[in-house]
Structures are given as C-alpha cells and as structure tokens.
Write an enzyme that holds these catalytic residues in place. Structure first.
Site, short mmCIF file in Angstrom:
data_model
loop_
_atom_site.label_atom_id
_atom_site.label_comp_id
_atom_site.label_asym_id
_atom_site.label_seq_id
_atom_site.Cartn_x
_atom_site.Cartn_y
_atom_site.Cartn_z
N GLY A 88 0.84 -1.19 0.00
CA GLY A 88 0.00 0.00 0.00
C GLY A 88 0.87 1.23 0.00
O GLY A 88 2.07 1.15 0.32
N GLU A 128 4.45 -10.72 -6.49
CA GLU A 128 3.36 -10.81 -7.46
C GLU A 128 3.68 -10.16 -8.81
O GLU A 128 2.97 -10.37 -9.77
CB GLU A 128 2.08 -10.18 -6.88
CG GLU A 128 2.10 -8.66 -6.67
CD GLU A 128 2.74 -8.22 -5.36
OE1 GLU A 128 3.57 -8.96 -4.82
OE2 GLU A 128 2.42 -7.11 -4.89
N HIS A 149 7.95 -7.56 -3.74
CA HIS A 149 6.65 -7.90 -4.34
C HIS A 149 6.77 -9.18 -5.16
O HIS A 149 7.18 -9.14 -6.32
CB HIS A 149 6.17 -6.75 -5.24
CG HIS A 149 5.75 -5.55 -4.45
ND1 HIS A 149 4.48 -5.38 -3.97
CD2 HIS A 149 6.45 -4.47 -4.04
CE1 HIS A 149 4.40 -4.25 -3.30
NE2 HIS A 149 5.60 -3.68 -3.32
N LYS A 179 -10.98 -10.71 -16.94
CA LYS A 179 -11.34 -10.79 -18.36
C LYS A 179 -10.79 -12.05 -19.05
O LYS A 179 -11.51 -12.74 -19.78
CB LYS A 179 -10.79 -9.54 -19.07
CG LYS A 179 -11.09 -9.49 -20.55
CD LYS A 179 -12.38 -8.78 -20.82
CE LYS A 179 -12.70 -8.78 -22.29
NZ LYS A 179 -14.03 -8.26 -22.55
N SER A 202 -24.47 -8.91 -27.13
CA SER A 202 -23.90 -7.92 -28.03
C SER A 202 -23.10 -8.60 -29.13
O SER A 202 -22.71 -7.96 -30.10
CB SER A 202 -22.95 -7.01 -27.25
OG SER A 202 -21.80 -7.75 -26.86
N GLY A 203 -22.84 -9.89 -28.97
CA GLY A 203 -21.95 -10.56 -29.92
C GLY A 203 -20.53 -10.57 -29.41
O GLY A 203 -19.66 -11.23 -29.96
N GLY A 204 -20.27 -9.82 -28.32
CA GLY A 204 -18.93 -9.79 -27.73
C GLY A 204 -18.70 -10.98 -26.81
O GLY A 204 -19.61 -11.77 -26.56
N CYS A 226 5.20 -6.18 1.59
CA CYS A 226 5.54 -4.77 1.65
C CYS A 226 4.82 -4.07 2.81
O CYS A 226 5.13 -4.33 3.95
CB CYS A 226 5.26 -4.12 0.29
SG CYS A 226 6.05 -2.53 0.14
N TYR A 227 3.83 -3.23 2.54
CA TYR A 227 3.11 -2.58 3.64
C TYR A 227 2.55 -3.62 4.59
O TYR A 227 2.60 -3.46 5.81
CB TYR A 227 1.97 -1.72 3.07
CG TYR A 227 1.23 -0.93 4.13
CD1 TYR A 227 1.69 0.31 4.53
CD2 TYR A 227 0.08 -1.44 4.74
CE1 TYR A 227 1.02 1.03 5.52
CE2 TYR A 227 -0.59 -0.73 5.73
CZ TYR A 227 -0.12 0.51 6.12
OH TYR A 227 -0.78 1.22 7.08
N ASP A 287 -17.92 -11.24 -23.43
CA ASP A 287 -18.51 -11.32 -22.09
C ASP A 287 -19.98 -11.74 -22.12
O ASP A 287 -20.39 -12.64 -21.41
CB ASP A 287 -18.41 -9.96 -21.37
CG ASP A 287 -16.98 -9.52 -21.19
OD1 ASP A 287 -16.08 -10.34 -21.46
OD2 ASP A 287 -16.77 -8.36 -20.82
N SER A 288 -20.77 -11.06 -22.96
CA SER A 288 -22.19 -11.38 -22.95
C SER A 288 -22.43 -12.78 -23.52
O SER A 288 -23.36 -13.48 -23.11
CB SER A 288 -23.00 -10.32 -23.70
OG SER A 288 -22.71 -10.33 -25.07
#
Ligand code: XMP
Length: 516
Positions: A56, A174, A172, A372, A227-229, A83-84, A231-232
């Site tokens: 952080g 990650e 870090h 995503k 939508s054709g994308g 870290c933090y 995600d949907s």
C-alpha cells in the site's frame, strides 16, 4: 461457494493487489480481494484458508494509516504480508518500523538466509531478483520472528514466525519483475498453507451454475442482452447451462453492426446453444433517430437511449421476466469496493449500460468473480466457439463511431463492405489473434481519383489496427506493406463509394482507438 478454499487478500491500496489475486488463481487456488477494513466478523464469515496482506502507498508509522486488528494473527490461518502488509505485521506484533534514509525502488537482490518453507527451492545465501517499492523499513522484529532474507538496503527483507505460520516479505512476489515470485507464492500456498490446487474453470462452472440456480429458484425468466462480444456470449452460455429454457436473450440489430454479425449471433445462440433468442430488428428506428447527427457524443447518447427503450419494451413483453443478467467482471467489483471508496463511475457493461433502476428486475451477475482472460477460459469450458471467444472488442455504438459524419444507410453499407475486407485479410494473414482491434473507418472526405480512364470523386477509407493490453493505451500495428497493399487494392476495386485508402499510424495517446 463455501466449500472451496479461499485465500483472502486484504487490500491496503497497492497498485499490485489485483496481481496478487492473479498469481494465486494461476496456481489453481481461488482468491478474493477485500478492503483491509472489512472487520473481523466478516473475515471469520469468509473463513479463509490463508490470508495475504497487500502492499500500500501509506506509511504504517503515520497517524491514521490503514490498519487491521491483530486478532487476524490469532485465527490459526497462515498469513503472508507483502511490503506494507509486512511492515504493518511487524508493527502490530510488537516490532519496530522506521522511516529509512535508503529507499528501495526497483530491482534488488534478495538472499534467503536459511531454508524456510517460503524459499523452498532457492539456495540459502544466493540472491534472486526481486522488485522493491518502499520507503520505511523494519528495524526490530517482533518476538518469535527471525530473519529469513535480506537485501542490500533492507536487512529485514523477509522475516517469519514459522510456528505461527506468519511470513513477511518486503519485496513484491506478485509482479513480473520478480521472475521467481510465483515460486514464492506457490510455496506459501502449498507448503505453508497446505492448500490443494483444485480451483479451475471446470470447477467454477459447476459452482456458478449452482449459485445461479440457488439465486433464481424455480421460476421466472432471466433476460440477457447479447452484443456478440465475449462477455455477454459467455454469460449467456453459462446461464443457459444453469437454467436452460428459462433464459431469453435479446439481441438488438441497430443497423450499426458489422457484416454478418447478426447472422453469426443467431447461428451460435439459436442453432448451436438453442437459446430462446429474440432478435429485434431496430435498424430503421436507430437510423431515423440518428439522421443528420454528426457529433460523436450525441450519436452515442442517441444510441444508448434507444437501446434502453427497446430493451425495456422487450423485457416488458416477456412473461414472468424476473431477472436481468449482467456481465459485471471482477475488476469492476474491486473498483467499487476498494477501500479508497467507490470510483466515480463504476463501469457499466455496455450491453446493458445505463438501464433504468425502476426496471423491476433483479440482477444476476455470475461473472463478477472473474478477470477478463478468465472469462475467455470459461467460454472455452462452456463450449462457446473458439472464434467467438477470441473476438476483438467492438464498441457498443458500433459502426456509428467508425462512420464519420452522417450515418446514411448507403455510407454504412460502404463501410461494412470495406471493413469486412480488412477483417478477412487480417485473418487470412494469420494476424487477427495478435491484434487488439483492427477495423475500417469511413471518412466524410471526398478526393479525386481515376479509375478505368474515368475521373472519380469518392470518399476516403482509413485502416486502423492497434496493439493494446487493456484499451487504455495502444500502439499502431506495423502491418506488412503487402497486406496493406492487398487491402487497399481490394477495397478500391470492390467497394463503390471509396477511391482512396489510408493507414492510421497514430498511437493512443495522443489518439484514441476509435476515430470518434
Ligand atoms: P477509445 O476509442 O476510447 O477506445 O481509445 C478504447 C476501447 O473502448 C472501446 N470503445 C467503446 N466501447 N462503447 C463501448 O462499449 C463506446 O462508446 C466505446 N468507445 C470506445 C473501443 O472500441 C476500444 O476497445
């Protein structure tokens, strides 16, 4: 979803917190990010199998700095402080943290001091590359802790209390700049917390199906805008698996779609998945409303409003419609619950963006735990055709923001035809999957040309192709000259209304990906 093992990540505002979740999920262990101040009651409710305290931007020795209850360390759950999170652990358990003259930003070498589980597979005394980003440093360790790693500027770069399974690292693990960071994370998950790598998209499908069924019970229909994308489409196929014919999908043909888009969506959802699909033929309605409009933002507004109206009308006519499915993803969720407070505008999924609150439908958001690229993996798991899973993003307002100037039906047809040539040729060259977006733009600019001894006076077509990771920044793609030449020749020979082709070599910033 209570049976799975969850790693709880408490977020102290690091820019890398999402990456911690990613690194853990990549090890097939489920992880969730929550703000640091959710309270002990909620933490107990979540029953985590392990806890990670993120980095952080604050200094834990400053007054009012974010903190947690020290009860966290009494839960009997392994804790990794980063870290933090490491400094705060030292402070809360009786150690001393101080401001350091020597800040450590960037690459450093960490040398494990002795063989501890966290550094299993690393040689004691042999440095490995890590990424540091801190000002404060731990001066005195809490009782029961010992040093397990040091770097040049941090004598206490890693420390632990093995008996209590508390491990702290100043670096870090990650980030990609810590090349062996995943090994450190894996050691924490599997050696220390003894977790099982059982979280996978296959297990997610079963859990998500169960959750959707439990949420929606035995009656009422779910409505999902397509939508054709990606995600949907993935959302719809997941819902279909969960509740079968109680799902109705709505696809609005607004007259601003690419060539073959509507047929493609119909083929996938009606023919392949056998979903109850309503295709609303609204091209006339949209084009009438858009007639004469050339301002990009007003075009967007008109399209948004019209979409909502149609969606409302349609869902009102679906008997027993009770639920509205939305493709909210994890980054949106984290953004809205971050301890920094909800961001000004939580991204609304463009398929259903801005639907009125009084719609009387309850939300179903089964993708809200996924990143995503996990949605793409889920799509494959659900049998969504590979071609659809890999589709490049397409803006909600469609060709309206690529057909500059007046949205005349003929001009839209011209653009559609030329854009298909770009798409076909990019695919044929094997470049489609490597490119973030590639498409055509029709400009309201006429130029003089000569074709077959005839003078022509027609519009200009621009090719746009960009590489990007998230759409926020982008570089133009160095498409091969031969490919550009082929597209140009085909467009001019095959598409009426265009007599000149140009290639857009603007990056973002200063340009944007879409021309409007
Ligand atoms: P820009 O043009 O802002 O685009 O660089 C970044 C990404 O967002 C997409 N985009 C939109 N998507 N509605 C959407 O759903 C919109 O109005 C819109 N405008 C841009 C664009 O295609 C790119 O992926």
């Amino acid at each position: 979803m209570s049976s799975r093992q969850t790693v709880l990540i408490l977020d102290f505002g690091s820019q890398y917190t999402q990456l911690i979740a990613r690194r853990i999920r990549e090890q097939s262990v489920y992880s969730e990010i929550h703000p640091y101040n959710i309270g002990m009651e909620r933490i107990r409710e979540l029953a985590p199998a392990a806890i990670v305290l993120s980095g952080g931007p604050s200094s834990c020795i400053e007054e009012g700095a974010p903190t947690i209850s020290a009860e966290i360390y009494e839960l009997g759950v392994p804790v990794l402080g980063i870290c933090y999170g490491a400094q705060l652990t030292a402070k809360l358990l009786g150690g001393k943290v101080e401001y350091s003259e020597k800040h450590e930003y960037g690459r450093a070498e960490l040398a494990p001091l002795k063989s501890v589980d966290l550094f299993e597979g690393f040689e004691a005394g042999e440095g490995f590359e890590v990424w540091m980003s801190h000002g404060d440093r731990v001066h005195t360790l809490p009782d029961g802790f010992h040093l397990v790693g040091k770097s040049q500027n941090s004598p206490a770069a890693a420390f632990a209390c093995e008996r209590r399974q508390i491990y702290c690292v100043q670096f870090h693990p990650e980030v990609a700049h810590t090349p062996r960071g995943s090994e450190v994370v894996a050691n924490f998950l599997f050696r220390i917390a003894k977790l099982e790598p059982t979280w996978s998209m296959a297990s997610f499908v079963d859990e998500a199906v169960g959750t959707v069924r439990a949420q929606v019970g035995d009656e009422g229909r779910i409505i999902c805008g397509l939508s054709g994308g990606v995600d949907s489409s993935v959302l719809a196929s997941l819902l279909h698996k969960a509740i079968g014919d109680r799902l109705t999908c709505i696809f609005v043909d607004n007259g601003l779609l690419r060539a073959g888009e509507r047929e493609y969506v119909e083929a996938v959802f009606r023919d392949h998945f056998h979903v109850d699909l309503r295709v609303i033929d609204a091209a006339d309605r949209f084009l009438e409303k858009l007639h004469g409009e050339t301002d990009p933002e007003r075009k967007r507004k008109i399209i948004g409003v019209e979409f909502i109206r149609i969606f409302e009308e349609e869902s009102g006519s679906i008997e027993n419609a009770k639920w509205l499915a939305q493709g909210t993803l994890y980054p949106d969720v984290i953004e809205s619950v971050s301890f920094k407070g909800p961001s000004a505008v939580i991204k609304s999924h463009h398929n259903v963006g801005g639907l009125p609150e009084d719609m009387d439908l309850e939300l179903v958001e089964p993708l809200r735990e996924l990143f995503k690229d996990e949605v793409r993996i889920l799509g494959r798991e659900l049998g969504v055709p590979e071609e659809m899973v890999k589709r490049q993003p397409f803006p909600g307002p469609g060709l309206a923001v690529r057909c500059l100037g007046d949205l005349h039906r003929t001009r839209l047809d011209t653009l559609r035809e030329a854009d298909k040539i770009v798409d076909d040729e990019i695919r044929a060259a094997g470049l489609y999957d490597d490119i973030w977006q590639s498409f055509g733009v029709l400009l309201p600019v006429k130029t003089v040309g000569v074709m077959g001894d005839q003078r022509t006076y027609a519009e200009v077509f621009a090719i746009r192709a960009v590489h990007s990771v998230d759409g926020m920044t982008a570089d133009w793609v160095h498409l091969p000259y031969e490919l550009l030449s082929k597209i140009s020749t085909r467009v001019i020979n095959e598409v009426r209304g265009i007599n000149r082709v140009v290639y857009d070599i603007t990056s973002k910033p200063p340009g944007t990906i879409e021309w409007e």
